[in-house]
Design a protein around this motif. Sequence first.
Motif, mmCIF file in Angstrom:
data_model
loop_
_atom_site.group_PDB
_atom_site.id
_atom_site.type_symbol
_atom_site.label_atom_id
_atom_site.label_comp_id
_atom_site.label_asym_id
_atom_site.label_seq_id
_atom_site.Cartn_x
_atom_site.Cartn_y
_atom_site.Cartn_z
ATOM 1 N N VAL A 693 -41.317 20.316 -10.365
ATOM 2 C CA VAL A 693 -42.345 20.471 -9.345
ATOM 3 C C VAL A 693 -41.870 19.803 -8.062
ATOM 4 N N GLY A 694 -42.178 20.427 -6.931
ATOM 5 C CA GLY A 694 -41.820 19.874 -5.636
ATOM 6 C C GLY A 694 -42.798 18.801 -5.186
ATOM 7 N N SER A 695 -42.589 18.310 -3.961
ATOM 8 C CA SER A 695 -43.346 17.157 -3.465
ATOM 9 C C SER A 695 -44.187 17.461 -2.233
ATOM 10 N N THR A 696 -44.255 18.727 -1.805
ATOM 11 C CA THR A 696 -45.065 19.066 -0.643
ATOM 12 C C THR A 696 -46.480 19.414 -1.068
ATOM 13 N N PHE A 697 -47.355 19.571 -0.087
ATOM 14 C CA PHE A 697 -48.739 19.901 -0.395
ATOM 15 C C PHE A 697 -48.839 21.144 -1.265
ATOM 16 N N ASP A 698 -48.032 22.147 -0.999
ATOM 17 C CA ASP A 698 -48.163 23.422 -1.702
ATOM 18 C C ASP A 698 -47.538 23.414 -3.092
ATOM 19 N N ALA A 729 -41.534 9.397 -10.481
ATOM 20 C CA ALA A 729 -41.548 10.090 -9.195
ATOM 21 C C ALA A 729 -42.547 11.248 -9.187
ATOM 22 N N GLY A 730 -43.797 10.923 -9.441
ATOM 23 C CA GLY A 730 -44.843 11.942 -9.437
ATOM 24 C C GLY A 730 -46.183 11.314 -9.132
ATOM 25 N N GLN A 731 -47.194 12.147 -8.976
ATOM 26 C CA GLN A 731 -48.535 11.650 -8.705
ATOM 27 C C GLN A 731 -49.568 12.578 -9.328
ATOM 28 N N LEU A 732 -50.661 11.987 -9.790
ATOM 29 C CA LEU A 732 -51.774 12.741 -10.348
ATOM 30 C C LEU A 732 -52.704 13.143 -9.212
ATOM 31 N N ARG A 763 -48.139 16.423 -8.979
ATOM 32 C CA ARG A 763 -47.200 16.807 -7.923
ATOM 33 C C ARG A 763 -46.042 15.824 -7.946
ATOM 34 N N GLY A 764 -44.892 16.273 -7.489
ATOM 35 C CA GLY A 764 -43.740 15.393 -7.397
ATOM 36 C C GLY A 764 -43.863 14.416 -6.247
ATOM 37 N N ALA A 765 -43.001 13.398 -6.271
ATOM 38 C CA ALA A 765 -42.967 12.390 -5.203
ATOM 39 C C ALA A 765 -41.510 12.040 -4.921
ATOM 40 N N GLY A 766 -40.779 12.993 -4.369
ATOM 41 C CA GLY A 766 -39.370 12.795 -4.080
ATOM 42 C C GLY A 766 -38.495 13.254 -5.222
#
Length: 790
Positions: A693-698, A729-732, A763-766
């Motif tokens: 998973v990427g780290s941008t809003f979308d 490196a992720g977020q809920l 979502r990812g975080a970097g």
Amino acid sequence: MATTPVLIGVAEATPRMITPLQDDWRFIQADPEGAETSTLDDASWRAVTVPHDWAIAGPFDPDAKAAGENGFLPSGVAWYRKTLDLKPQPGRRYFIEFDGIMERSGVWVNGHHVGYRPMGYVSQRYELTRHLRTDGRNVIAVRSDTSAAPSSRWYTGSGIYRHVRLIETDDVHVTQGGAYVRATAISDGQATISVTAEVQNDTGAAVAAKVELLLIDPDGREVARTVTATSDIASGRSRALPAEIALPRPRRWDINDPALYRAAIRVLAADGTLLDNEDVRFGIREARFDPATGFWLNGRNFKLKGVALHHDGGAVGAAVPLAVWRQRLTTLKAQGVNAIRTAHNVPSPEFLDLADELGLLVMDELFDQWNVAKTPEDYHLFFGDWHKRDALDMVRRDRNHPSIVLWSAGNEIHDTAYPVQAKAALRSILDIVHAADPSRPVTMALFRPNVTKDYENGLADMLDVVGQNYRENELIAASRQNPKRSIVGTENAHNRSNWVPVRDYAPFSGMFLWTGVDYLGEANRSGWPNIQNPAGLLDRTGRQKISGMERESWWSDRPVLHLVRNADPAAAGPPTDGAGGPNQPVLPTMIAVATPKPEVALFDDWTPQDRSQHDETIEVYSNCRQVEAFLNGHSLGTLPINADASPRRWTVRYAPGEVRATCRDPGREAVSDRLRTAGKPVRIDLQADLPTVGSTFDDMVYVRARVVDANGVTVPSANSRLHFAVKGAGQLIATDNGSSIDHTPFSSADRVAQDGVAVGLVRGAGDGRFTVTATAEGLKAGAVDLRSTK
């Protein structure tokens, strides 16, 4: 200020610069005095990124002003502010573009009011140039206002809920929505591509300009190029500069091959200096509606198998990451859906981009009301003053999307009770749409046309394609009454009695189910504690429901077989009208579509609460010609397909173990489904829809939790409270379970399992790896490892 050039596919600097404005906004959910000024101290305001829907944070409140229409979520006034490090340059123009602000929005730059828009769905662009400070510190302030509530019949969201960007151009530039690309002639050997670029001259003198056009094929290769003659554009004026080019051996855009070309439009001075540019993705396709045979695409005649979709993304509210739409649309298409109706408003641009990429056809809809209200504070207050501007902006923005095959002027418009008024409003919209886009037909979703005499007084025949909500046999009668009418079901219920007339009547172009995905709001009829309308083929988390299983067996082109347990087959008699579905009472249409379905007897399990000896019914949804069913390995017999698409059923004495159904068509024996009896809950099984998973809003991915027994069977009665956590490196982002009555804030890390399942949105975080875990008292924890990309 960091800027990103728009790519045109050639190694040459371009003057147009686009900068996403996502980060470093300040936000306050209040209406402070002086919030529009450049001198206000906003240090105490909360830092947010946009898109941002503040209302989805809740709380759910039975006394919320917007009530059930808005899902009992809050409404009100909020402000956003952002400081731009921008030093304006001579000969340059600066615009800020919002894809959506909900609603009654105002925009200021350095205290100067530059624009207002009552509609919350339409894109809006404002020029900043003359108000910018030369020292580089420029403050953008935005006021959004949903306090006049209810202003809609479904959840709207609140705030700057779609993307924002800064656009920098030359004084001579293509206007907003001014680039129009279409194929005017198509054959296997050649297509004629017609392009119009509306160019604005904001210099102090007349300018001689021309357009260079490059066509880039789906593989990224330049396949054609031309340059127009030079034209004079007066100071302060715009002029449409047309270009036409032959494209050899065109590859058609189609639902099975959504091939996308790119037109690189370059505005040149007389000496060849590049002034402005715009890239437009487009597709080459022939779409038409025929009164005798229905819908055609690229020489193929087939039914539109569509669903209507509201704009919320469930747990993320109205600020919907593109990944949510990708999961939903991909799942819907996999079960046979080929068309989407944007109910009942202008969608986001990236939603249409995705439909283009996935090969989904679109009915793009403008309004839910004209002059007559549906809720006290809705768009009827603004229609007279704003509908022309809103309609024109929508069509100019969206007209290059090959996915769009039909415009809709409105949904169940109550003006039709006043025919003179309704015809005047419709004529106004038709003239705008046809002038801006002569390539597509216009429909509208007629509301009980036999009551308001739309088929007799001429209103229906103003439409290029006659659309009606529900009552399919009425629309067939209107077609037979006047065989020159092209017809489409703009909104339809889920029953066999709704589908079979469309399926079997050749002129019927197709239908759009209400609805494709469960959506927040429109809970006014059902009332608290309900927060949503659960009428979808998918639930809020994008998980297929039993209604989706049945629809897939009717609509899919591939072999389909789904097995469910029907605890009350006597309630599954064929409905006669309205929006009742299998195993539920038939309700009048307009009540049923806005009311949660009552408890039904269909279950995706072989785990009844009553474990004693009793009769159970195995129900199979399948397009296989022959299906055989089994209980614990013993054959229950083979049944042929039913002509009316009704399910096949076997009644058996319940015994724990396994029921199975298998396709018996030659070569398709691998198509089967099974249900197993669940034991006691033991652990949490965690699976992610995607491994990266990427780290941008979308970017976002669903991590799906199941409470399972020792054999990995989902325990449908499990209602454990699950706690989701992310390490690395992720977020809920949110959690959800699809429930109509769960009032836990979506941002909570805790979620009660419904029918044994729940989801976490992450979502990812970097760049790196991260682990998502789900824990619950008395259960072995579940974990899944994911990779994050920057």
